[in-house]
Design a protein around this motif. Structure first.
Motif, PDB file in Angstrom:
ATOM      1  N   THR A   1       0.832  -1.214   0.000  1.00  0.00           N
ATOM      2  CA  THR A   1       0.000   0.000   0.000  1.00  0.00           C
ATOM      3  C   THR A   1       0.860   1.255   0.000  1.00  0.00           C
ATOM      4  O   THR A   1       0.630   2.181  -0.788  1.00  0.00           O
ATOM      5  N   ALA A   2       1.844   1.302   0.886  1.00  0.00           N
ATOM      6  CA  ALA A   2       2.692   2.496   1.000  1.00  0.00           C
ATOM      7  C   ALA A   2       3.507   2.736  -0.267  1.00  0.00           C
ATOM      8  O   ALA A   2       3.581   3.866  -0.760  1.00  0.00           O
ATOM      9  N   LEU A   3       4.116   1.684  -0.807  1.00  0.00           N
ATOM     10  CA  LEU A   3       4.931   1.843  -2.012  1.00  0.00           C
ATOM     11  C   LEU A   3       4.088   2.242  -3.213  1.00  0.00           C
ATOM     12  O   LEU A   3       4.495   3.100  -4.015  1.00  0.00           O
ATOM     13  N   ALA A   4       2.893   1.658  -3.332  1.00  0.00           N
ATOM     14  CA  ALA A   4       2.006   2.012  -4.449  1.00  0.00           C
ATOM     15  C   ALA A   4       1.487   3.433  -4.299  1.00  0.00           C
ATOM     16  O   ALA A   4       1.418   4.193  -5.274  1.00  0.00           O
ATOM     17  N   ALA A   5       1.118   3.813  -3.075  1.00  0.00           N
ATOM     18  CA  ALA A   5       0.614   5.169  -2.829  1.00  0.00           C
ATOM     19  C   ALA A   5       1.674   6.206  -3.185  1.00  0.00           C
ATOM     20  O   ALA A   5       1.382   7.238  -3.805  1.00  0.00           O
ATOM     21  N   HIS A   6       2.921   5.928  -2.797  1.00  0.00           N
ATOM     22  CA  HIS A   6       4.006   6.847  -3.108  1.00  0.00           C
ATOM     23  C   HIS A   6       4.254   6.928  -4.616  1.00  0.00           C
ATOM     24  O   HIS A   6       4.404   8.024  -5.175  1.00  0.00           O
ATOM     25  N   ALA A   7       4.272   5.787  -5.263  1.00  0.00           N
ATOM     26  CA  ALA A   7       4.527   5.748  -6.704  1.00  0.00           C
ATOM     27  C   ALA A   7       3.465   6.517  -7.487  1.00  0.00           C
ATOM     28  O   ALA A   7       3.776   7.215  -8.458  1.00  0.00           O
ATOM     29  N   LEU A   8       2.220   6.408  -7.042  1.00  0.00           N
ATOM     30  CA  LEU A   8       1.107   7.010  -7.788  1.00  0.00           C
ATOM     31  C   LEU A   8       0.746   8.403  -7.303  1.00  0.00           C
ATOM     32  O   LEU A   8      -0.104   9.070  -7.905  1.00  0.00           O
ATOM     33  N   GLY A   9       1.365   8.846  -6.220  1.00  0.00           N
ATOM     34  CA  GLY A   9       1.064  10.182  -5.709  1.00  0.00           C
ATOM     35  C   GLY A   9      -0.288  10.269  -5.031  1.00  0.00           C
ATOM     36  O   GLY A   9      -0.936  11.327  -5.043  1.00  0.00           O
ATOM     37  N   LEU A  10      -0.731   9.180  -4.426  1.00  0.00           N
ATOM     38  CA  LEU A  10      -2.019   9.175  -3.735  1.00  0.00           C
ATOM     39  C   LEU A  10      -1.941   9.937  -2.415  1.00  0.00           C
ATOM     40  O   LEU A  10      -0.938   9.848  -1.695  1.00  0.00           O
ATOM     41  N   HIS A  11      -2.989  10.652  -2.089  1.00  0.00           N
ATOM     42  CA  HIS A  11      -3.104  11.270  -0.763  1.00  0.00           C
ATOM     43  C   HIS A  11      -3.707  10.203   0.150  1.00  0.00           C
ATOM     44  O   HIS A  11      -4.924  10.177   0.372  1.00  0.00           O
ATOM     45  N   ALA A  12      -2.858   9.335   0.661  1.00  0.00           N
ATOM     46  CA  ALA A  12      -3.337   8.156   1.372  1.00  0.00           C
ATOM     47  C   ALA A  12      -3.148   8.270   2.880  1.00  0.00           C
ATOM     48  O   ALA A  12      -2.234   8.935   3.372  1.00  0.00           O
ATOM     49  N   GLU A  13      -4.050   7.626   3.598  1.00  0.00           N
ATOM     50  CA  GLU A  13      -3.917   7.379   5.025  1.00  0.00           C
ATOM     51  C   GLU A  13      -4.051   5.873   5.220  1.00  0.00           C
ATOM     52  O   GLU A  13      -4.980   5.270   4.698  1.00  0.00           O
ATOM     53  N   ILE A  14      -3.115   5.270   5.951  1.00  0.00           N
ATOM     54  CA  ILE A  14      -3.163   3.834   6.159  1.00  0.00           C
ATOM     55  C   ILE A  14      -3.523   3.555   7.620  1.00  0.00           C
ATOM     56  O   ILE A  14      -2.818   3.980   8.531  1.00  0.00           O
ATOM     57  N   VAL A  15      -4.638   2.861   7.804  1.00  0.00           N
ATOM     58  CA  VAL A  15      -5.128   2.522   9.142  1.00  0.00           C
ATOM     59  C   VAL A  15      -4.591   1.138   9.506  1.00  0.00           C
ATOM     60  O   VAL A  15      -4.812   0.170   8.776  1.00  0.00           O
ATOM     61  N   ILE A  16      -3.886   1.038  10.620  1.00  0.00           N
ATOM     62  CA  ILE A  16      -3.287  -0.232  11.039  1.00  0.00           C
ATOM     63  C   ILE A  16      -3.929  -0.737  12.330  1.00  0.00           C
ATOM     64  O   ILE A  16      -4.689  -0.021  12.976  1.00  0.00           O
ATOM     65  N   GLY A  17      -3.612  -1.976  12.678  1.00  0.00           N
ATOM     66  CA  GLY A  17      -4.096  -2.525  13.934  1.00  0.00           C
ATOM     67  C   GLY A  17      -5.075  -3.674  13.784  1.00  0.00           C
ATOM     68  O   GLY A  17      -5.496  -4.264  14.789  1.00  0.00           O
ATOM     69  N   TYR A  18      -5.445  -4.020  12.555  1.00  0.00           N
ATOM     70  CA  TYR A  18      -6.347  -5.155  12.347  1.00  0.00           C
ATOM     71  C   TYR A  18      -5.588  -6.459  12.591  1.00  0.00           C
ATOM     72  O   TYR A  18      -4.391  -6.549  12.345  1.00  0.00           O
TER      73      TYR A  18
END
Length: 342
Positions: A170-187
């Motif tokens: 998720t992080a690598l793809a978001a960075h590559a594509l320039g997404l304004h992403a928030e990643i929710v963790i803890g599941y």
């Protein structure tokens, strides 16, 4: 005369060496009979890792004469089970179906809590290496990935942790594509964050192709792109990210780097220092299981495909990935995976 004696001695040595090989294999097989074999995995009960593990257990027990003790560790994360395997007694009675992506990243990025060296561990076999897809939920505010990229509104993704395979992809793809992403963790595992996605807690997830097939059934999740240069056989109508967008050389590097981890992906590994004959025996057993046509067909029915690679091949891939980053690029990768979207 001396030459003649040398030739005879050499011939005897060669014959003895060949004679010893089956004896060693027999000794290894005899060692395992009647013992408990601890089989760890980083997933939760009912998830992908758990399914692979439990489907293999009857075959392992039949071939080796062992009692397999399955151990799930969905809540603890992959680092815990890799650490346990690394520090286990070096007798070959502890094996791990590892999240290869997360394990590599843990070492590559010096993630706190990682107390292992994958280069010293004994790689038995790869169970599968899969492409990943980005999927949107029905409740996502974005209809297409292009819309999400162009929007200033953040898109929420869900995963177990920063350095599990989904979090890294998720992080690598978001960075590559320039997404304004928030990643929710803890599941706790894939079932939990997929359920969260379907319920609308997050907008999107990045899953393996087999999990994508399973959870997109009935339109619950909507595939957007495959994060690879070739389309997924399970999603022939879903474009690759390279087909969907015109990418710069730098963007392509991030996506290719992400794909490189898949060469290790879900692999079986055991403790450093296990006697060579036991490692060879374990490799033989899993080679037979993972190339068994009936077993492969059963796994395909469960949408859990087998993508076998030998232990030697996996070990070489581990060495390749761990030696691929140095200096500033390594710092940049660490920032993207560990900090940028949290």
């Amino acid at each position: 005369m001396k030459w003649h004696r040398f030739t005879i001695a050499a011939a005897v040595a060669v014959i003895a060496a060949f004679a010893l090989q089956p004896a060693q294999a027999e000794d290894a097989a005899a060692f395992y009979k009647g013992k408990d074999l601890t089989f760890l995995n980083p997933g939760s009960v009912g998830g992908g890792y758990d399914t692979y593990m439990r489907m293999m257990i009857p075959l392992i027990e039949k071939k080796m004469g062992v009692t397999v003790v399955p151990v799930n560790n969905g809540a603890g994360g992959h680092l815990v089970v890799v650490n346990k395997t690394y520090s286990a007694k070096p007798d070959g009675l502890t094996i791990l179906l590892t999240d290869g992506v997360a394990s590599l990243a843990g070492q590559l990025l010096d993630v706190p809590g990682g107390r292992y060296d994958l280069l010293k561990m004994n790689w038995i076999a790869r169970v599968n290496g899969e492409k990943r897809l980005i999927l949107f939920t029905k409740k996502s505010p974005f209809k297409t990935l292009k819309e999400a990229i162009e929007s200033k509104k953040p898109i929420k993704f869900g995963t177990v942790g920063k350095t599990d395979s989904v979090g890294i992809a998720t992080a690598l793809a978001a960075h590559a594509l320039g997404l304004h992403a928030e990643i929710v963790i803890g599941y706790k595992g894939s079932r939990e964050f997929v359920r969260a996605a379907i319920q609308g807690e997050v907008d999107a997830i990045a899953l393996s192709e087999s999990s994508s097939k399973r959870f997109s059934k009935g339109g619950r999740l909507i595939p957007q792109v495959t994060l690879a240069r070739e389309r997924s056989d399970l999603f022939p109508n879903t474009p690759t990210v390279f087909e969907a967008f015109k990418l710069s050389k730098d963007q392509a590097w991030w996506l290719d780097f992400n794909s490189a981890f898949a060469e290790v992906d879900r692999s079986i590994v055991t403790t450093p220092g296990v006697p060579a004959d036991r490692v060879a025996y374990l490799r033989k057993v899993f080679d037979e299981i993972l190339n068994d046509k009936k077993f492969v067909a059963e796994m395909n029915k469960k949408r859990r495909p087998i993508g076998y690679a030998s232990g030697d091949v996996v070990a070489k891939n581990v060495k390749t990935v761990l030696g691929s980053l140095t200096g500033e690029k390594k710092k940049q990768v660490a920032h993207v995976i560990l900090e940028q979207y949290y």
